[in-house]
Design an enzyme around this catalytic site. Structure first.
Site, PDB file in Angstrom:
ATOM      1  CG  HIS A 247      -0.152   0.287   2.338  1.00 12.08           C
ATOM      2  ND1 HIS A 247       0.633  -0.753   3.110  1.00 12.08           N
ATOM      3  CD2 HIS A 247      -0.083   1.350   3.290  1.00 12.08           C
ATOM      4  CE1 HIS A 247       1.001  -0.270   4.141  1.00 12.08           C
ATOM      5  NE2 HIS A 247       0.965   0.992   4.457  1.00 12.08           N
ATOM      6  CG  ASP A 249       1.874   5.168   4.616  1.00 14.12           C
ATOM      7  OD1 ASP A 249       1.423   4.024   4.691  1.00 14.12           O
ATOM      8  OD2 ASP A 249       2.775   5.537   5.289  1.00 14.12           O
ATOM      9  CG  HIS A 303       5.238   1.278   2.489  1.00 11.16           C
ATOM     10  ND1 HIS A 303       4.783   2.370   1.886  1.00 11.16           N
ATOM     11  CD2 HIS A 303       4.750   1.229   3.812  1.00 11.16           C
ATOM     12  CE1 HIS A 303       3.845   3.020   2.700  1.00 11.16           C
ATOM     13  NE2 HIS A 303       4.022   2.308   3.911  1.00 11.16           N
ATOM     14  NE  ARG A 313       8.969  -4.855  11.743  1.00  9.81           N
ATOM     15  CZ  ARG A 313       8.145  -3.908  10.925  1.00  9.81           C
ATOM     16  NH1 ARG A 313       6.898  -4.207  10.744  1.00  9.81           N
ATOM     17  NH2 ARG A 313       8.685  -2.712  10.535  1.00  9.81           N
TER      18      ARG A 313
END
Length: 377
Positions: A247, A249, A303, A313
């Site tokens: 996607h 942002d 990204h 994470r």
């Protein structure tokens, strides 16, 4: 706790992108239970052409040292040149000596762990409602039925406005009770620091684009931004799913702090590249709204986040957004007789509503939004 699985008809899976629909029987995302099974549910399995590549080359991103930067003309010129090159190519760079204390960053990560360690029933007290951008989301299971991300998130608004000076602290106390005041205090301070840092970065972006140094700083001074805590649990089949799908942002600027675990990947020159965690640096990237402000000169790059089978994470993402009623239009310095307008004027509230109610963010969100704005009624 029982795990219920979603079954979707072919007709539902073939729905057009601009009709997200409502999922009636959402899957409960409980990673500890899902990892006891031999396979992950089909809803988390991504198409073959989108499945992750774990071992990828590292992306070469410029490291911008902010210490005394804006008071040193030579350093400022060098930094703006590096930022310009990066933003025209992929929109990512790192900042160090940013002035944010290590203690505050550590506290923000610590409270992220505390929140996601809570029982599901506690986290669901702030469950994200349909069509809204704030609250707890468990893999977006109540919003989408396919290509689900292997993650949990908590999102909340930050308003850099004197009339709502404690908006984050109030959110935690009002939604979860006064026992969560320490959470609110830490994230209020963290968001204030991120807002201040983003305005410094906006000065550099203005200089790099050849507009008045204060232009973008002033544009975002009373911002209405979003803070998101991301948690990516270990997954037994990390080669089949994604922590966050590909996607761009939709926001203006993202300031991300990663923990020590690799996971962020950027699509550059037709291949995925990773950005290695650096505890002393923030990852900064251009979003769709700033791409529109720059009249397409700077890129909002595709990204994603990958997961692994061994380590959890976590990351802290601050999404800078203008005031909701602020009209997004390029400065006149970026328009001339040769360069035409690439996108129509819009407000952030319009774009945010589009992404929450009509469209799942991907690499074409801004163009789809522009088409949606200009389509005949």
């Amino acid at each position: 706790m029982a795990v219920s699985f979603v079954t979707t008809s072919p007709e539902e899976e073939d729905k057009p992108k601009l009709g997200l629909g409502n999922i009636q029987t959402p899957l409960i995302f409980n990673p500890s239970m899902l990892n006891l099974q031999a396979n992950i549910p089909n809803q988390f399995i991504w198409p073959d052409d989108e499945k992750p590549s774990i071992n990828v080359l590292e992306l070469d991103v410029p490291l911008i040292d902010l210490q005394n930067l804006l008071s040193d003309p030579s350093s400022t010129l060098d930094a703006s040149r590096l930022i310009s090159e990066a933003c025209k190519k992929h929109g990512f760079f790192l900042v160090v000596n940013h002035g944010i204390s290590e203690e505050l960053i550590s506290d923000a990560h610590e409270y992220t762990s505390r929140f996601f360690d809570m029982p599901l029933s506690e986290k669901q007290r702030v469950l994200r409602k349909s069509g809204e951008s704030v609250g707890y989301a468990s893999s977006f299971t109540g919003r989408f039925s396919t290509k689900l991300p292997w993650k949990e998130t908590l999102s909340f608004r930050f308003c850099d406005d004197m009339s709502r000076s404690k908006s984050v602290q109030d959110y935690f106390c009002d939604a979860l009770g006064h026992g969560f005041q320490p959470f609110g205090k830490v994230y209020q301070e963290y968001c204030e620091a991120m807002s201040s840092l983003s305005l410094k970065i906006m000065e550099l972006l203005g200089l790099s684009l050849g507009v008045k140094r204060d232009y973008f700083r002033e544009f975002f001074e009373e911002n209405d931004s979003i803070m998101r805590l991301n948690y990516y649990p270990p997954c037994i089949k990390p080669d089949l799913t994604l922590g966050t799908g590909p996607h761009c942002d939709p926001t203006s600027l993202t300031i991300l702090h990663q923990d020590h675990v690799n996971g962020l990947q950027v699509f550059v020159e037709n291949q995925w590249r990773s950005i290695r965690p650096n505890p002393k640096a923030f990852v900064v990237n251009i979003g769709d709204t700033f791409m529109a402000l720059s009249n397409d000169r700077y890129k909002s790059c595709l990204h994603r986040a990958v997961v692994n089978s061994e380590s959890e994470r976590k990351s802290l993402a601050f999404f800078l957004c203008p005031k909701k009623d602020r009209v997004v239009t390029p400065p006149r310095e970026l328009l001339d007789s040769i360069t035409s307008r690439r996108y129509p004027d819009f407000t952030w509230s319009m774009f945010l509503e589009f992404t929450q109610k009509h469209y799942r963010a991907d690499m074409n969100t801004l163009q789809a939004f522009s088409d949606w704005l200009t389509k005949p009624i």
